[in-house]
Design a protein around this motif. Sequence first.
Motif, short mmCIF file in Angstrom:
data_model
loop_
_atom_site.label_atom_id
_atom_site.label_comp_id
_atom_site.label_asym_id
_atom_site.label_seq_id
_atom_site.Cartn_x
_atom_site.Cartn_y
_atom_site.Cartn_z
N ASN A 73 1.90 -7.47 5.30
CA ASN A 73 3.08 -7.08 4.63
C ASN A 73 3.67 -5.68 5.30
OD1 ASN A 73 4.67 -9.32 3.58
ND2 ASN A 73 2.10 -9.74 2.25
N ASN A 74 3.01 -4.47 5.62
CA ASN A 74 2.84 -3.76 6.12
C ASN A 74 3.66 -2.63 4.25
OD1 ASN A 74 3.51 -4.03 8.81
ND2 ASN A 74 5.14 -4.83 8.22
N ILE A 75 2.67 -2.33 3.98
CA ILE A 75 3.31 -2.42 2.59
C ILE A 75 2.50 -0.60 2.24
CG2 ILE A 75 2.42 -1.98 -0.31
CD1 ILE A 75 3.98 -4.27 0.65
N PRO A 76 2.85 0.25 2.26
CA PRO A 76 2.67 2.05 3.20
C PRO A 76 1.64 2.14 1.71
CG PRO A 76 4.71 1.31 1.74
CD PRO A 76 4.84 0.88 1.91
N GLY A 77 0.18 3.06 1.65
CA GLY A 77 -0.40 3.31 0.78
C GLY A 77 -2.07 2.63 1.23
N ILE A 78 -1.89 1.46 1.83
CA ILE A 78 -3.30 1.29 1.62
C ILE A 78 -3.62 1.13 3.42
CG2 ILE A 78 -4.84 -0.82 2.20
CD1 ILE A 78 -3.55 -1.76 -0.91
#
Length: 107
Positions: A31-36
């Motif tokens: 889901n293209n979550i930034p930070g991981i």
Amino acid sequence: MAKITYIEHNGTEHVVEVPTGLTVMEGARDNNIPGIEADCGGACACSTCHVYVDPAWVTKLPAIDPMEEDMLEFAYQPDTARSRLTCQLKVTDALDGLVVHMPEKQI
């Protein structure tokens, strides 16, 4: 499916549905979550998928195993009570509503 809330260090929230059987890390990646960053792809060979589990969820997660515990020593500012590697958290219906907070950076 489980609804998981990923909270960036700056407070930005991302609520996504993650299919059962994936990991919390795969849910962030897909889901293209930034930070991981997940540099090792989920092999528990780095600490770039480190998060702080919301206090309400700490006791609801499976116990941390020794390999994950060892890798967390390399994470940015680990918290012995709340730090987990998202590649080691398998999504089940029991994780519906899980909230994780990203650290300021991954190393």
